[in-house]
Design an enzyme around this catalytic site. Structure first.
Site, PDB file in Angstrom:
ATOM      1  N   PHE A 149       0.859  -1.184   0.000  1.00  0.00           N
ATOM      2  CA  PHE A 149       0.000   0.000   0.000  1.00  0.00           C
ATOM      3  C   PHE A 149       0.891   1.229   0.000  1.00  0.00           C
ATOM      4  O   PHE A 149       1.766   1.374   0.858  1.00  0.00           O
ATOM      5  CB  PHE A 149      -0.932   0.028   1.220  1.00  0.00           C
ATOM      6  CG  PHE A 149      -1.914   1.163   1.133  1.00  0.00           C
ATOM      7  CD1 PHE A 149      -3.057   1.055   0.350  1.00  0.00           C
ATOM      8  CD2 PHE A 149      -1.675   2.367   1.785  1.00  0.00           C
ATOM      9  CE1 PHE A 149      -3.949   2.118   0.227  1.00  0.00           C
ATOM     10  CE2 PHE A 149      -2.561   3.442   1.666  1.00  0.00           C
ATOM     11  CZ  PHE A 149      -3.708   3.304   0.890  1.00  0.00           C
ATOM     12  N   ASP A 240       9.112   2.561   1.563  1.00  0.00           N
ATOM     13  CA  ASP A 240       7.978   3.332   2.068  1.00  0.00           C
ATOM     14  C   ASP A 240       7.890   3.064   3.573  1.00  0.00           C
ATOM     15  O   ASP A 240       7.496   1.983   4.005  1.00  0.00           O
ATOM     16  CB  ASP A 240       6.711   2.879   1.333  1.00  0.00           C
ATOM     17  CG  ASP A 240       5.455   3.569   1.847  1.00  0.00           C
ATOM     18  OD1 ASP A 240       5.490   4.132   2.953  1.00  0.00           O
ATOM     19  OD2 ASP A 240       4.440   3.511   1.139  1.00  0.00           O
ATOM     20  N   LYS A 269       2.666   9.758   8.474  1.00  0.00           N
ATOM     21  CA  LYS A 269       1.881   9.402   9.669  1.00  0.00           C
ATOM     22  C   LYS A 269       2.452   9.852  11.020  1.00  0.00           C
ATOM     23  O   LYS A 269       2.070  10.868  11.562  1.00  0.00           O
ATOM     24  CB  LYS A 269       1.691   7.881   9.688  1.00  0.00           C
ATOM     25  CG  LYS A 269       0.668   7.392   8.672  1.00  0.00           C
ATOM     26  CD  LYS A 269       0.523   5.904   8.755  1.00  0.00           C
ATOM     27  CE  LYS A 269      -0.584   5.359   7.888  1.00  0.00           C
ATOM     28  NZ  LYS A 269      -1.947   5.654   8.337  1.00  0.00           N
TER      29      LYS A 269
END
Ligand code: PLP
Length: 418
Positions: A149, A240, A269
């Site tokens: 993702f 990532d 995040k």
């Protein structure tokens, strides 16, 4: 609407689901609770019910809720200067970039506002490097993993190796291909196949641990082999770290669990603990952007950088990496005990405070059903796919709160006996 009327509509006073559903676009499947306030690892809904928060805004609220260091930093910064353009030097941005560089393998940092944007920046950097340094005449390809993702923009849904996120959004950008995660032979074969066509692999883009894809840690031998293949073939390794970076795995960066260094990595995040920020880091050898080639209005503004500085300084001052490792072990031990007590689970896995509990494939039980049952008991969890429960509490979580979470999950599982 007058200021007084606005105050009367304060969501914490009166939550109106009809208003919400009428005016907010329906892009999320939401649980039927409205959260009004938080403190530490605890949240309260508008009805006053309290929850132990093992979601943390999906691995985002690093310091939990209403942490004094974050409150102090953002309050002081907003009174001084909250936004100014990247037309000018921003001292807080420089200080945050220095912290990141001194605590990682990176040499340079670009700031933006989200994980998807950080990955977009990485994708653009890879392409510019391919065209200007590697001098590719062929089309550069970014290889990413199935079940990965990487975000919701057009390029990042394309990098995401899950067709469900791409459906109905074609035409998608060219230049992406997918391989199974943790499978080195499949990767070697894909590189050969792509090289035999009129294309070349410019980068391999992976998560150190697949978060949304089911909390699947990377395999050390696999990542070492990927690094070697990249070095031998002039391929950039992009990691990532949006979900796993900034201490969540018990190390500052997820790649530190794998014994390798990426050329490029991304963060978002947890970096500013819930204030929007994104960052794309790279080594000097691939820092090929020139002024005007990439930019962001809000990226690296004084407000978000002050928040991120408070987060990273607190990580150090409160020795939070130690807490993450100790609490992570405690959590996995507790989950394993529950997996022995209830015969629903096939695996408990994770690093630090990103952990997953997998439901047996042959059961009809889904992660969302367990998440709902836990919520009833006052424990917030997030699914990571249809069969995996995800545990990502704030990094300040205490030993008592881990025990409480295990007890609440135990109660939830007891009433759902299959
Ligand atoms: N990359 C990873 C690994 C993620 O987990 C996420 C979000 O869950 C993203 C990228 C996208 O981040 P954002 O929602 O901030 O765009």
């Amino acid at each position: 609407m007058s200021p007084q009327t606005l105050l009367n509509h304060s969501p914490a006073q009166s939550f109106n689901p009809t208003q919400f559903d009428q005016y907010v676009m329906h892009t999320y499947g939401r649980f039927p609770v409205a959260i009004a306030k938080g403190e530490g690892c605890r949240l309260w809904d508008t009805e006053g019910k309290s929850y132990l928060d093992f979601v943390a805004g999906i691995a985002t609220c690093t310091l939990g809720h209403a942490h004094p260091a974050l409150i102090q930093a953002v309050s002081a910064q907003i009174q001084k200067l909250h936004h100014i353009s990247n037309l000018y030097y921003i001292p807080e941005q420089g200080a945050l970039a220095q912290w990141i560089v001194e605590h990682s393998c990176a040499d340079k940092v670009f700031f933006c506002n989200s994980g998807a944007e950080a990955n977009e920046a990485a994708i653009k950097l890879v392409r510019k490097y391919a065209h200007t340094v590697s001098d590719f005449l062929e089309q550069p390809v970014i290889l990413s993993a199935k079940s990965s993702f990487h975000g919701r923009t057009l390029a990042t849904i394309t990098a995401t190796g899950q067709p469900k996120y791409q459906k109905h959004f074609d035409p998608l950008p060219d230049g992406f291909a997918y391989v199974p995660y943790n499978d080195i032979r499949a990767l070697e074969e894909a590189i050969t196949d792509i090289d035999e066509g009129n294309r070349r692999v410019a980068a391999i883009m992976l998560e150190a641990l697949q978060g949304e894809g089911g909390v699947r840690p990377g395999d050390v031998e696999y990542f070492k082999a990927v690094r070697r293949i990249c070095d031998e073939n002039g391929i950039l390794l992009v990691l990532d770290e949006v979900q796993v970076g900034v201490g969540r795995t018990g190390k500052y960066w997820g790649y530190e669990n794998l014994g390798i260094e990426p050329d490029i990595f991304t963060s978002a995040k947890g970096l500013a603990g819930g204030i929007p920020i994104g960052a794309m880091m790279c080594k000097d050898s691939c820092a090929v952007f020139n002024p005007g080639e990439h930019a962001s209005t809000f990226g690296g503004n004084p407000f978000s950088c002050a928040a991120a500085l408070a987060v990273v300084e607190t990580l150090e001052q409160e020795n939070l990496l130690e807490n993450v490792n100790a609490r992570g072990e405690q959590l996995r031990a507790g989950l394993k005990t529950l997996a022995e007590k209830y015969p629903y689970f096939s695996d408990v896995r994770g690093w630090g405070l990103i952990n997953g509990m997998e439901i047996k494939a042959d059961l009809e039980l889904t992660s969302i059903e367990v998440v709902k049952a836990a919520m009833e008991k006052g424990l917030l969890l997030a699914p990571a796919g249809p069969k995996v429960l995800r545990f990502v509490p704030p990094l300040i979580v205490s030993a008592a709160e881990i025990n409480e979470a295990i007890a609440l999950l135990d109660q939830a599982l007891a009433v759902m006996a299959l």
